[in-house]
Design an enzyme around this catalytic site. Structure first.
Site, PDB file in Angstrom:
ATOM      1  CG  PHE A  14      -2.441   0.500   1.022  1.00 14.49           C
ATOM      2  CD1 PHE A  14      -3.319  -0.862  -0.148  1.00 14.49           C
ATOM      3  CD2 PHE A  14      -2.301   1.471   1.198  1.00 14.49           C
ATOM      4  CE1 PHE A  14      -4.768  -0.439   0.383  1.00 14.49           C
ATOM      5  CE2 PHE A  14      -4.687   1.199   0.517  1.00 14.49           C
ATOM      6  CZ  PHE A  14      -5.052   0.558   0.267  1.00 14.49           C
ATOM      7  CD  GLN A  27      -4.860  10.538   2.799  1.00 12.46           C
ATOM      8  OE1 GLN A  27      -6.030   9.974   2.906  1.00 12.46           O
ATOM      9  NE2 GLN A  27      -4.156  10.523   3.463  1.00 12.46           N
ATOM     10  CG  HIS A  71      -8.212   8.594  -2.545  1.00 14.01           C
ATOM     11  ND1 HIS A  71      -7.982   7.302  -3.608  1.00 14.01           N
ATOM     12  CD2 HIS A  71      -8.162   7.144  -1.757  1.00 14.01           C
ATOM     13  CE1 HIS A  71      -7.692   6.535  -3.106  1.00 14.01           C
ATOM     14  NE2 HIS A  71      -7.553   5.829  -1.983  1.00 14.01           N
ATOM     15  CG  LEU A  78     -12.199   4.629  -1.873  1.00 15.92           C
ATOM     16  CD1 LEU A  78     -10.976   5.632  -2.287  1.00 15.92           C
ATOM     17  CD2 LEU A  78     -12.522   4.340  -0.511  1.00 15.92           C
ATOM     18  CD  GLU A 100      -3.031   4.568  -0.616  1.00 18.40           C
ATOM     19  OE1 GLU A 100      -1.976   3.831  -0.678  1.00 18.40           O
ATOM     20  OE2 GLU A 100      -3.271   5.485  -0.856  1.00 18.40           O
ATOM     21  NE  ARG A 116      -5.229   6.627   0.382  1.00 25.05           N
ATOM     22  CZ  ARG A 116      -6.475   6.469   1.249  1.00 25.05           C
ATOM     23  NH1 ARG A 116      -6.374   7.558   2.241  1.00 25.05           N
ATOM     24  NH2 ARG A 116      -5.808   4.947   1.095  1.00 25.05           N
ATOM     25  CG  HIS A 159     -10.437   9.584   0.786  1.00 21.49           C
ATOM     26  ND1 HIS A 159     -11.392   8.412   0.943  1.00 21.49           N
ATOM     27  CD2 HIS A 159      -9.720   8.564   1.808  1.00 21.49           C
ATOM     28  CE1 HIS A 159     -11.166   7.476   1.301  1.00 21.49           C
ATOM     29  NE2 HIS A 159      -9.805   7.175   1.731  1.00 21.49           N
ATOM     30  NE  ARG A 168      -6.702   8.138   6.415  1.00 19.03           N
ATOM     31  CZ  ARG A 168      -6.970   6.812   5.561  1.00 19.03           C
ATOM     32  NH1 ARG A 168      -6.047   6.095   5.824  1.00 19.03           N
ATOM     33  NH2 ARG A 168      -7.990   6.993   4.853  1.00 19.03           N
TER      34      ARG A 168
END
Length: 591
Positions: free
Chosen positions: A119, A240, A242, A252, A255, A286, A353, A394
């Protein structure tokens, strides 16, 4: 006018991952626990989480919680509190295995261990190479988690109040929180939930923006209630975006798609992330990926007739892998983009996000006042809280971990604190419901007021245009004035439907009361922070030798605190002292 009062040991507002995890601790400890939720628990926004939950299990290769901690501190751009980050990363394997024992159907490796995927931003050996740390249930990890936690609560006899909206905190003259006032949507009845402990797990407020991956229920209710009760909000400038929301829809695309080998491409078919993050490439953090995408679009390399998106390509993957690991993503792409990702790339664009800021807490889940003292009887966990483990940005999959660790931690703290409390409830103040009833009466009696939908849309467009992925000095200053003007319209919203039963117009107007508090705090804090850090990137804070990436540690390595009264700003230091290991010292953040 008096309202009915119901007494509980603890009341939890919000039935997503954090609320359900806290409820398990409390109900299994024998406390009489009420959970209030605007929707049925398994429809809470946690259900939308796709990619995974991070934990250094090391099931497929060597990993260590200290490396996870380093990645989280680095991801936060050194604005995260290192005591809370250490606590979360050390607890991660424990809470994930615990969740597995609750019945969470994780995917498995051939050896039968929990499947983990790479990730963005997760590396081994302090940034050496990508590591598999995201424990996944295909691309429906949040969905599986929510059902496992809800079933455990049913077993523990947690009492749920479904389709109830909390309206305001109850505080006495000493500042102690004594519960909440809530509205039953079905009947329109207003009830006080009197409790020794109140836990907020109300989720985020992404609906302040026009384009968001957030559910329509994510209206910042906990933050609005806390702000009206005189509690500060922390680090609200950090949101954030995304990298991969479906272009035009905002839905969404996890990721985890890039974790499985997906590649971002521009109009020329170029894998452009190699230019922005030579080592991590498409698995950079991100904020880095989002800004790279916007840069490609702004410089004319976007795709489509309007050159306003890029593509996420998984056509090179084995169709069997897509069907096994990313079935939900394929379905989303077909439904919302009209594209089968097995055959063609998915059009994507950055979209709001996650909020990194929120109600200030420590790693025990206790809410913290501006002066550093705890607010007696008040706790918060999950996205509505700011521990602060996410700092300025994050790390992917740390959100589900945050829910588990701090949901459980806040529950444990409530049990510990309640053991020191008197057995009887503290009396409610005589006028505890006055402000709430006045707010409801104003809605009932408003004439010639503003339209709720139009006012909310004006707020969302202002936030999107003035406080988005890139932030500009003049736009921010103008945005502050616009949001303060919109606040005046929120104060006179009018609803035509005055009925009691299932009055969604009233609920939407009450939600807007909360959204505007979040929008104000975000715009004012973003305008005040004169640097670039993590997700907050300003045009007037350029990348220089003195301030790499525009980050100014001399003046701005500190948390922002916003008070509703007078829109007052104050600051507090970042906790750079972990619980048991050496401090992870400041350095330039790069991937």
């Amino acid at each position: 006018m008096s309202i009915p009062v119901r007494k509980f040991d603890a009341v939890i507002v919000g039935a997503g991952g954090a609320g359900l995890r806290a409820a398990i601790q409390l109900s299994e400890a024998g406390l009489k626990t009420a959970v209030l939720s605007k929707v049925f628990p398994t429809r809470s926004h946690t259900v939308a989480a796709q990619g995974g939950v991070s934990a250094s299990l090391g099931n497929s290769e060597e990993d260590h919680w200290h490396w996870h901690m380093y990645d989280t501190v680095k991801g936060s751009d050194w604005l995260g509190d290192q005591d809370a980050i250490e606590f979360m990363c050390r607890k991660a394997p424990e809470v994930v295995v615990e969740l597995e024992h609750f019945g969470m159907p994780f995917d498995r490796t051939d050896e039968g261990k929990i499947y983990q995927r790479p990730f963005g931003g997760h590396m081994s050996n302090f940034g050496e190479k990508p590591v598999r740390r995201a424990c996944a249930a295909a691309d429906r990890t949040g969905h599986a988690m929510l059902h496992a936690l809800y079933q455990r609560n049913v077993k523990a006899n947690t009492q749920f109040f479904v389709e109830w909206m909390a309206l305001d905190l109850i505080r006495d003259e000493d500042g102690q929180v004594l519960g909440v006032i809530a509205l039953e949507m079905e009947t329109g009845e207003v009830v006080a939930f009197h409790a020794k402990a109140t836990v907020f797990a109300t989720g985020g407020a992404g609906r302040i923006f026009y384009s968001s991956t957030n559910a329509f229920i994510n209206t910042g209710d906990g933050l609005g209630m806390a702000a009206r009760a005189g509690i500060p909000l922390e680090d609200m400038e950090f949101w954030q975006f995304h990298p991969t929301g479906v272009a035009g829809a905002g839905v969404l695309i996890t990721e985890g798609v890039r974790g499985e080998g997906g590649i971002l491409r521009n109009a020329a078919g170029e894998r452009f992330m190699e230019r922005y993050a030579p080592n991590a490439k498409d698995l950079a953090s991100r904020d880095v990926v989002s800004r790279a995408m916007v840069t490609e679009i702004n410089e004319g390399r976007g795709c489509g007739p309007n050159k306003d998106f890029v593509t996420l390509d998984i056509t090179h993957l084995d169709p069997a892998t897509i069907m096994k690991r990313l079935p939900g993503i394929r379905e989303i792409s077909i439904q919302f983009a009209g594209i089968d990702p097995i055959k063609a790339p998915i059009p994507v664009v950055p979209t709001c996000h996650y909020q990194m800021g929120g109600i200030p807490t420590n790693y025990k889940g206790q809410v913290i006042n501006e002066n550093g003292s705890t607010v007696t009887g008040f706790y918060a966990a999950g996205e509505c809280a700011c521990a602060s483990v996410h700092g300025a940005n994050r790390l992917g999959t740390n959100s589900l971990l945050d829910l588990l660790v701090f949901g459980k931690s806040s529950g444990d703290t409530v049990i510990e604190d309640m053991a020191k409390m008197p057995k009887t409830h503290k009396e409610l103040p005589a006028n505890f419901a006055d402000k709430t009833l006045a707010r409801l009466a104003r809605l009932e009696n408003q004439k010639n007021g503003s339209n709720v939908h139009e006012t909310r849309l004006a707020m969302q467009r202002t936030m999107q245009n003035h406080c988005g992925v890139f932030r500009f000095k003049d736009k921010l200053e103008e945005g502050v004035q616009k949001i303060l003007e919109i606040e005046k319209q929120v104060a006179i919203t009018e609803i035509k439907d005055k009925s009691k039963v299932w009055n969604t117009a009233r609920v939407e107007a009450l939600e807007l009361d909360n959204l505007i508090e979040v929008a104000k705090s975000t715009m004012i804090c973003a305008n005040a922070r004169k640097e670039s850090r993590g997700a907050h990137v300003r045009d007037d804070a350029p990348d220089t030798a003195e301030f790499p990436n525009g980050r100014n540690d001399k003046e701005w390595h500190k948390h922002t605190l916003w008070q509703r009264d007078g829109n007052k700003l104050s600051y507090k230091p970042v906790n750079m002292t972990p619980l048991s290991v050496e401090t992870i010292a400041l350095k330039t953040r790069s991937y």
